[in-house]
Each structure stands twice: as structure tokens, then as C-alpha cells.
Scaffold this active site. Structure first.
Site, short mmCIF file in Angstrom:
data_model
loop_
_atom_site.label_atom_id
_atom_site.label_comp_id
_atom_site.label_asym_id
_atom_site.label_seq_id
_atom_site.Cartn_x
_atom_site.Cartn_y
_atom_site.Cartn_z
N SER A 58 9.38 54.68 -35.19
CA SER A 58 8.59 54.48 -36.57
C SER A 58 8.75 55.73 -37.45
O SER A 58 8.16 56.77 -37.21
CB SER A 58 7.12 54.07 -36.52
N VAL A 63 6.88 63.07 -35.41
CA VAL A 63 8.20 63.36 -34.71
C VAL A 63 9.37 62.52 -35.52
O VAL A 63 10.27 63.16 -36.03
CB VAL A 63 8.09 63.06 -33.36
N CYS A 64 8.94 61.26 -35.82
CA CYS A 64 10.28 60.64 -36.46
C CYS A 64 10.50 61.25 -37.98
O CYS A 64 11.55 61.10 -38.41
CB CYS A 64 9.76 59.05 -36.55
N ASP A 65 9.27 61.43 -38.56
CA ASP A 65 9.35 61.94 -40.02
C ASP A 65 9.98 63.31 -39.96
O ASP A 65 11.18 63.58 -40.78
CB ASP A 65 8.13 62.25 -40.48
#
Length: 171
Positions: A58, A63-65
Site C-alpha cells: 500500500s 516503506v511503500c511510499d
């Protein structure tokens, strides 16, 4: 549809991956996802010589950002030669909001929320969470998988240098 265990964890707890796993050398399976504008998109819509498929749980997580922003920065110099597709189960509206707020212009965010087509086609759908596992795949002009990293712990970042080196080899 296969189910596999023992490959990834979330905060140390084991998870189940659903779908048909792919490996290096395999032809990249087609998939059906949505753009930020709710238009259908598929692998064939991206004719660039090299593609990086970046599966993330997501974009609303740290971390995804961070991962998407790092790949966005790296893709600046590869415009016209390669494209990075960041695919998650986030709704297209959330992806669009994230992309605008992050100011990313060198990656494409795509939503697999409707059918989990990408997750199942690549064996990256997490059964327990209905999210995608963190993975990076590099496809060459022949649309074969040239590189694949399935990140063992979902909360960890991928090996950016290895993915970009693999992309460089197919360009």
C-alpha cells in the site's frame, strides 16, 4: 491457483501467497488493472524497451511510499527507454492522491484492487491480507522476466541497486 507458504513474512509472521508464480526466464503474464483515472490497463499498454514491475502492499505505508519515491527518482534518466509500474491493491483514487502529493512523474501507479489480476498472475497476492507482496520484476523487450526479487519480510525495502542493474542489462 496455487498457494505457497514459507516465502514471506509480515512482522515475522508467515503469510500465504496465492496465484501462479513466475520466475526468471518466464514470459511475463498479462494482467488487467486500473489507472488512476479508472481506465483499464494491461501489460501490453506499456511498449517501453524495459519495464520494472514494482508490487507494493500500500502506498499509504512508509516503506511503500519510500520505495516508490526512490524508483521515481531513478527513472528520471530513463524516460523513453524504460518505465516503472507501481502496482498495489490501493484504490485508484488513493493512488492518484498519493502521486499528486508526492509529486511523482516518472512512475505509473496502477490499482489491482478490482480483480487481483496482477497479484494472481504473478503469484504475489497475500491470502491473509488481500494485499500484494513486496516484489520487483524487470522485464526486457521480449517481455520475459529478467530479474525477480520477492522481498522476504514485507516491511523491508527491496534491493534497488540489483533491480536497476538488471534493468540496465535489458536496455
Amino acid at each position: 491457483m496455487s498457494e505457497r507458504t514459507g516465502l514471506i513474512t509480515f512482522l515475522g509472521g508467515g503469510l500465504t501467497l496465492v496465484g501462479n508464480p513466475v520466475g526468471v526466464g518466464d514470459a511475463a503474464p498479462e494482467f488487467a488493472v486500473l489507472t488512476n483515472e479508472l481506465a483499464p490497463a494491461k501489460l501490453a499498454d506499456f511498449p517501453e524497451k524495459g519495464l520494472i514491475l514494482i508490487a507494493v502492499p500500500s502506498l499509504d505505508t512508509a516503506v511503500c511510499d519510500l520505495e516508490a519515491r526512490k524508483f521515481n527518482k531513478e527513472m528520471e534518466s530513463l524516460s523513453g527507454k524504460a518505465k516503472a509500474l507501481v502496482i498495489s491493491m490501493d484504490l485508484p483514487f488513493a493512488q492518484k492522491r498519493w502521486a499528486e502529493a508526492a509529486g511523482v512523474t516518472n512512475i505509473v501507479t496502477l490499482s489491482d484492487h478490482r480483480d487481483a489480476s496482477f497479484g494472481q498472475a504473478y503469484g504475489l497476492l497475500i491470502k491473509e491480507l488481500r494485499l500484494l507482496a513486496r516484489a520487483v520484476l524487470v522485464l526486457g523487450p521480449d517481455r520475459k522476466v529478467a530479474y525477480l526479487e520477492l522481498v522476504k519480510e514485507v516491511t523491508n525495502e527491496p534491493d534497488y541497486a540489483a533491480a536497476l542493474a538488471a534493468l540496465g542489462k535489458v536496455l
